[in-house]
Enzyme design. Structure first.
Site, PDB file in Angstrom:
ATOM      1  N   GLN A 110      35.609  44.762  84.534  1.00 27.30           N
ATOM      2  CA  GLN A 110      36.538  43.656  84.746  1.00 27.30           C
ATOM      3  C   GLN A 110      37.922  43.919  84.150  1.00 27.30           C
ATOM      4  OE1 GLN A 110      35.868  41.210  86.697  1.00 27.30           O
ATOM      5  NE2 GLN A 110      33.663  41.527  86.926  1.00 27.30           N
ATOM      6  N   CYS A 168      25.105  36.958  86.280  1.00 26.08           N
ATOM      7  CA  CYS A 168      24.434  38.070  85.587  1.00 26.08           C
ATOM      8  C   CYS A 168      24.693  38.017  84.086  1.00 26.08           C
ATOM      9  CB  CYS A 168      24.869  39.419  86.163  1.00 26.08           C
ATOM     10  SG  CYS A 168      24.384  39.672  87.867  1.00 26.08           S
ATOM     11  N   LYS A 214      35.626  46.695  92.513  1.00 25.27           N
ATOM     12  CA  LYS A 214      36.318  45.595  91.846  1.00 25.27           C
ATOM     13  C   LYS A 214      37.817  45.866  91.698  1.00 25.27           C
ATOM     14  CE  LYS A 214      32.175  44.270  89.237  1.00 25.27           C
ATOM     15  NZ  LYS A 214      31.849  43.024  89.946  1.00 25.27           N
ATOM     16  N   HIS A 257      27.537  41.269  80.544  1.00 25.46           N
ATOM     17  CA  HIS A 257      26.896  41.315  81.861  1.00 25.46           C
ATOM     18  C   HIS A 257      25.556  42.005  81.707  1.00 25.46           C
ATOM     19  CE1 HIS A 257      26.225  42.649  86.029  1.00 25.46           C
ATOM     20  NE2 HIS A 257      27.119  41.757  86.417  1.00 25.46           N
ATOM     21  N   ASP A 294      32.352  48.599  78.711  1.00 24.83           N
ATOM     22  CA  ASP A 294      32.176  48.174  80.098  1.00 24.83           C
ATOM     23  C   ASP A 294      33.551  47.763  80.622  1.00 24.83           C
ATOM     24  OD1 ASP A 294      31.762  46.786  82.455  1.00 24.83           O
ATOM     25  OD2 ASP A 294      30.285  45.398  81.639  1.00 24.83           O
TER      26      ASP A 294
END
Length: 404
Positions: free
Chosen positions: A201, A362, A224, A121, A198
């Site tokens: 997700q 993105c 999220k 991303h 990261d």
């Protein structure tokens, strides 16, 4: 998993869009919020609203307890050793920029390496790109397999003794692939590098233990994972956080302010200048309680089953191209219909009450790797069902017929 009970916890899902019951398949962009989170935020503003760490009055004490209690809850949820290893941020983007702007320059010089992938991303791509430009470091990419996966062998071949930072998503927001973070962390540490993960997700969908994974830094976004927007967190090993300097200055992050120099508080306070996101932290804590009530193992099982069902249903549609692996796939299904622009697909699907995302997500370097400008994406969460997938498949067939 009691799908009906779960769906009932999300008030926004009980509505019609364009005359059809809403099917929300855009949770990778932002998840919906359960009643428990909405009520927790409402209660805070109605009963406990005050600034934290400052007042000795009752409201200030209650707000501080709620804010710091949320920090403890996040730490336990992702397996951190201590609450001080959790820095509240605006979200994953802010957390990654904090690491790149504070930690990065302290360890990088010309000739050093930053290793990432082409599928990151932009939030986990641009900070490292810009850091490389500022420091003279080399930006390297772990090559992707044909299905978009990253192998341990490819990581081993890319990470070298010159590598100082490895930054990679645990789960891709486009390909739905789960990366072998533990093995990549082992490789990074063997070469003396740190790994930045990261977790935007992954945290909503998988049980996360940062110590077991071997993360040096890990980031998450509350919105999220059933929490409110504007709140996220950075996990960092305490020794690493202690070595970092603040990049924002103001109230509450200081120890002593003189006319010509100042000193900073211990972590995490030195990175949380100004009035923090108190209500957001309260909402994030409520979201964690809700996810744990359902059970992270149960959520992962449900999503993997649903993703497999979605891959099977959509693959039966003629003229559809589905991206990403058939296995190691979580609840993100990215696709294109032949000769139909993804934005047109999303617009027609919306006319049937089905909400999906269309665009480059993105991830423009990944789009170029896929040789497309954009895609459509259906992203699933704990409140989705097989009936939602059936609605999506039916609407896609009608979309095809509309543009035939």
């Amino acid at each position: 998993m009691n799908s009906q009970w779960i769906k009932e916890q999300f008030p926004i899902l009980n509505q019609e869009i364009n005359g059809h019951p809403l099917v929300y398949l855009d949770s990778a962009a932002t998840s919906q919020k359960p009643r428990a989170v909405i009520d927790a935020i409402k209660h805070y503003y109605e009963w406990d609203n005050a600034n934290v760490h400052r007042g000795v009055h009752t409201l200030g004490s209650r707000a501080t307890d709620a804010y710091e209690g949320a920090r403890e809850k996040v730490a336990k949820f992702i397996g951190a050793k201590r609450p001080e290893e959790i820095v509240f941020t605006r979200g994953t983007t802010t957390a990654l920029n904090l690491v790149a702007s504070s930690y990065g320059p302290s360890v990088l010089s010309e000739g050093d390496e930053i290793v990432i992938t082409q599928m990151e991303h932009h939030s986990n791509f641009i900070p490292w790109q810009q850091l490389a430009l500022r420091t003279g470091a080399t930006l390297k990419f772990i090559p992707l397999e044909q299905d978009g996966t990253v192998t341990v062998e490819a990581a081993e071949a890319t990470i070298t003794s010159a590598t100082k930072i490895v930054a990679i998503a645990y789960v891709s927001n486009v390909m739905g692939v789960v990366h072998p973070i533990k093995q990549i962390a082992d490789i990074a540490h063997r070469h003396g590098a740190v790994i930045v993960v990261d977790g935007a997700q992954s945290t909503p969908h998988l049980k996360v233990d940062v110590q077991e994974l071997g993360c040096d830094f890990y980031t998450l976004s509350g919105h999220k994972m059933c929490g409110p927007t504007g709140i996220g967190a950075l996990y960092g090993k305490k020794a690493l956080l202690d070595s970092m300097s603040p990049i924002e200055f103001g109230g509450e992050m200081i120890d002593d302010v003189g006319l010509y120099e100042s000193t900073w508080k211990d972590v995490p306070a030195r990175f949380e200048g100004g009035t923090p996101i108190i209500a957001g932290a309260v909402g994030l804590a409520a979201a964690i309680d809700f996810l744990q009530e359902v059970g992270m193992d149960e959520i992962e099982r449900h999503e993997r089953t649903l993703a497999a069902y979605a891959m099977d249903r959509l693959s039966q549609i003629d003229g559809i191209n589905i991206y990403g692996p058939n296995e190691r796939h979580v609840g993100v299904v990215t696709f294109n219909l032949l000769d139909v622009h993804p934005h047109d697909v999303a617009t027609v699907l919306d006319s049937f009450g089905v909400a999906v995302r269309a665009g480059h997500h993105c991830c423009q370097p990944l789009m170029r790797w896929l040789n497309v400008s954009s895609t459509a994406r259906a992203s699933l969460y704990l409140y989705n069902t097989e009936q939602d997938i059936d609605r999506l498949a039916s609407a896609l067939v009608q979309t095809k017929e509309y543009f035939a």
